[in-house]
Design an enzyme around this catalytic site. Structure first.
Site, PDB file in Angstrom:
ATOM      1  N   CYS A 169     -85.160  60.839  13.568  1.00  0.00           N
ATOM      2  CA  CYS A 169     -85.410  61.773  12.465  1.00  0.00           C
ATOM      3  C   CYS A 169     -84.350  61.544  11.393  1.00  0.00           C
ATOM      4  CB  CYS A 169     -85.457  63.229  12.931  1.00  0.00           C
ATOM      5  SG  CYS A 169     -83.859  63.935  13.336  1.00  0.00           S
ATOM      6  N   ARG A 170     -84.161  62.496  10.503  1.00  0.00           N
ATOM      7  CA  ARG A 170     -83.221  62.315   9.398  1.00  0.00           C
ATOM      8  C   ARG A 170     -81.768  62.338   9.863  1.00  0.00           C
ATOM      9  NH1 ARG A 170     -80.360  64.990   5.258  1.00  0.00           N
ATOM     10  NH2 ARG A 170     -80.566  66.975   6.302  1.00  0.00           N
TER      11      ARG A 170
END
Length: 98
Positions: free
Chosen positions: A63-64
């Site tokens: 994810c980020r």
């Protein structure tokens, strides 16, 4: 929860290791680039898309910043999947993206 750093993942990919990666970011985030070979399944869609994930394989969750992928790992581990969280997320990724 198992973890892998972005550097470790990048080295494995550069060495030709075939890895199963799932990017759980939202559509607008992956539009900015994903790690080549990763599959996009937004975190909110995981429960209804479990049939796309093979329990006999290991997966690296992306994810980020590694928060959502950590939650994805916790959920998938509870469902019997073998998953590893990419620590630091795409904010810490220095490799190529597609």
């Amino acid at each position: 929860m198992k973890e892998i750093t972005t550097t470790e993942l990048q080295h494995q990919l550069e060495n030709g290791t075939v890895l199963n990666m799932i990017d759980v970011r939202e559509d607008e985030e992956v539009a900015q680039g994903m790690i080549q070979g990763a599959v996009h399944i937004p975190l909110g869609e995981l429960p209804e898309r479990l049939d796309e994930i093979d329990k006999s394989k290991s997966y690296i969750m992306i994810c980020r910043s590694s928060g959502r992928s950590g939650r994805a790992c916790e959920y998938l581990e509870g469902q019997g999947y073998d998953v590893t969280n990419m620590v630091g997320g795409m904010l810490d990724w220095h490799g190529e993206v597609e």
